[in-house]
Design a protein around this motif. Structure first.
Motif, short mmCIF file in Angstrom:
data_model
loop_
_atom_site.label_atom_id
_atom_site.label_comp_id
_atom_site.label_asym_id
_atom_site.label_seq_id
_atom_site.Cartn_x
_atom_site.Cartn_y
_atom_site.Cartn_z
N PHE A 1 0.84 -1.20 0.00
CA PHE A 1 0.00 0.00 0.00
C PHE A 1 0.87 1.26 0.00
O PHE A 1 0.59 2.22 -0.71
CB PHE A 1 -0.92 -0.02 1.23
CG PHE A 1 -1.76 1.20 1.41
CD1 PHE A 1 -2.83 1.46 0.57
CD2 PHE A 1 -1.49 2.10 2.43
CE1 PHE A 1 -3.62 2.60 0.74
CE2 PHE A 1 -2.28 3.22 2.62
CZ PHE A 1 -3.34 3.48 1.77
N PHE A 2 1.95 1.23 0.77
CA PHE A 2 2.83 2.40 0.88
C PHE A 2 3.87 2.49 -0.24
O PHE A 2 4.69 3.39 -0.24
CB PHE A 2 3.53 2.41 2.24
CG PHE A 2 2.69 2.96 3.36
CD1 PHE A 2 1.64 3.83 3.14
CD2 PHE A 2 2.97 2.62 4.68
CE1 PHE A 2 0.87 4.33 4.16
CE2 PHE A 2 2.21 3.13 5.73
CZ PHE A 2 1.16 3.99 5.47
N ARG B 1 -4.07 14.06 0.35
CA ARG B 1 -2.80 14.73 0.66
C ARG B 1 -1.71 13.74 1.00
O ARG B 1 -0.54 13.99 0.79
CB ARG B 1 -2.97 15.69 1.84
CG ARG B 1 -3.86 16.86 1.53
CD ARG B 1 -3.83 17.88 2.63
NE ARG B 1 -4.33 17.31 3.89
CZ ARG B 1 -4.22 17.92 5.06
NH1 ARG B 1 -3.63 19.08 5.14
NH2 ARG B 1 -4.71 17.37 6.14
N CYS B 2 -2.11 12.61 1.58
CA CYS B 2 -1.15 11.58 1.96
C CYS B 2 -1.88 10.24 2.00
O CYS B 2 -3.09 10.19 1.84
CB CYS B 2 -0.51 11.89 3.32
SG CYS B 2 -1.69 12.02 4.66
N LYS B 3 -1.13 9.17 2.17
CA LYS B 3 -1.73 7.85 2.35
C LYS B 3 -1.76 7.57 3.85
O LYS B 3 -0.83 7.90 4.57
CB LYS B 3 -0.90 6.77 1.66
CG LYS B 3 -1.18 6.69 0.19
CD LYS B 3 -0.65 5.39 -0.37
CE LYS B 3 -1.32 5.11 -1.68
NZ LYS B 3 -0.99 3.79 -2.18
N VAL B 4 -2.85 6.96 4.30
CA VAL B 4 -3.02 6.68 5.72
C VAL B 4 -3.38 5.21 5.89
O VAL B 4 -4.24 4.68 5.19
CB VAL B 4 -4.14 7.55 6.34
CG1 VAL B 4 -4.34 7.20 7.81
CG2 VAL B 4 -3.82 9.03 6.18
N LEU C 1 6.30 -4.40 10.99
CA LEU C 1 5.78 -3.04 11.09
C LEU C 1 6.87 -2.05 11.50
O LEU C 1 6.84 -0.89 11.10
CB LEU C 1 4.62 -2.99 12.10
CG LEU C 1 4.01 -1.63 12.39
CD1 LEU C 1 3.38 -1.03 11.13
CD2 LEU C 1 2.98 -1.73 13.50
N LEU C 2 7.84 -2.51 12.27
CA LEU C 2 8.89 -1.61 12.76
C LEU C 2 9.63 -0.89 11.63
O LEU C 2 9.93 0.29 11.75
CB LEU C 2 9.89 -2.37 13.63
CG LEU C 2 9.39 -2.74 15.00
CD1 LEU C 2 10.42 -3.58 15.74
CD2 LEU C 2 9.05 -1.50 15.80
N LYS C 3 9.92 -1.57 10.54
CA LYS C 3 10.64 -0.93 9.43
C LYS C 3 9.85 0.25 8.88
O LYS C 3 10.42 1.31 8.61
CB LYS C 3 10.93 -1.95 8.33
CG LYS C 3 11.74 -1.35 7.20
CD LYS C 3 12.23 -2.41 6.27
CE LYS C 3 12.83 -1.81 5.06
NZ LYS C 3 14.21 -1.59 5.03
N THR C 4 8.55 0.08 8.75
CA THR C 4 7.70 1.18 8.27
C THR C 4 7.71 2.33 9.27
O THR C 4 7.76 3.50 8.88
CB THR C 4 6.27 0.67 8.04
OG1 THR C 4 6.32 -0.40 7.11
CG2 THR C 4 5.37 1.76 7.50
N GLU D 1 11.29 4.17 9.18
CA GLU D 1 11.66 4.89 7.96
C GLU D 1 10.43 5.43 7.24
O GLU D 1 10.15 5.06 6.10
CB GLU D 1 12.45 3.97 7.03
CG GLU D 1 13.70 3.41 7.66
CD GLU D 1 14.32 2.29 6.84
OE1 GLU D 1 13.86 2.02 5.72
OE2 GLU D 1 15.27 1.68 7.34
N PRO D 2 9.67 6.31 7.88
CA PRO D 2 8.44 6.80 7.24
C PRO D 2 8.75 7.77 6.09
O PRO D 2 9.70 8.54 6.16
CB PRO D 2 7.72 7.53 8.37
CG PRO D 2 8.83 7.98 9.27
CD PRO D 2 9.90 6.93 9.17
N ARG D 3 7.96 7.68 5.04
CA ARG D 3 8.07 8.66 3.95
C ARG D 3 7.19 9.84 4.32
O ARG D 3 6.21 9.71 5.05
CB ARG D 3 7.63 8.02 2.64
CG ARG D 3 8.66 7.02 2.16
CD ARG D 3 8.48 6.51 0.77
NE ARG D 3 7.64 7.27 -0.12
CZ ARG D 3 7.15 6.77 -1.25
NH1 ARG D 3 7.41 5.53 -1.59
NH2 ARG D 3 6.40 7.50 -2.02
#
Length: 172
Positions: A102-103, A111-114, A131-134, A137-139
């Motif tokens: 999804f990301f 405006r963004c993906k949630v 989930l930790l990696k997401t 390192e959030p975009r």
């Protein structure tokens, strides 16, 4: 305005820098309703804090439950666990749209993906570690809103990467 509403109103503004929010409290305190408000505010093209316009294409799609830039993950199955396949796709199996997939793309209309992960305390250990990696390192155009009524069961590493907001039982 309640203290939770005031805090969330500030957190959803573009200049807040907030990307991952965990809403926790007793069962029935309203975490899912607040999570939906936060997600709607992040998605709305004309939102002013928690106040969404209700008129843009994103708001209209939210009203019709057809949000293309929103992913909702909930526990399922007999164990009520959130399996790893909801976070990281399993190439060997036909699995649902995973968070990481999804990301991979930019928002289509919002405006963004949630991504909303309800009852994040129900993540299996493999799923929580994925989930930790997401979270680490959030975009800039991705947001996560998590809920829990058992915050003591959420991995400390997940908690440390989120802005945690206690939802009192008296919320709407």
């Amino acid at each position: 305005m309640s203290s939770v509403e005031l805090l969330l109103d500030r957190l959803v503004r573009p200049d807040s820098g907030a990307q991952s929010v965990l809403l926790y409290g007793a069962k029935g305190a309203g975490q899912e309703e607040w999570a939906r408000k936060v997600a709607s505010s992040w998605l709305c093209l004309k939102a002013d804090g928690l106040a969404v316009c209700g008129e843009c294409t994103v708001c209209k799609s939210m009203q019709n439950s057809r949000e293309v830039d929103l992913l909702k993950i909930v526990p399922g199955g007999p164990s009520r666990q959130i399996a790893k396949k909801y976070i990281t796709p399993d190439p060997k199996k036909d699995s649902p749209l995973a968070l990481i997939e999804f990301f991979r793309t930019r928002p289509l209309v919002a405006r963004c993906k949630v991504a909303m992960i309800l009852e994040v305390d129900r993540l299996g250990s493999d799923a929580a570690n994925s989930l930790l990696k997401t979270l680490e390192e959030p975009r800039p155009d991705f947001r996560l809103v998590l809920t829990s009524d058992e915050v003591g069961n959420v991995l400390p590493t997940v908690l440390s990467r989120c802005l945690c907001v206690a939802v009192p039982r008296s919320t709407p």
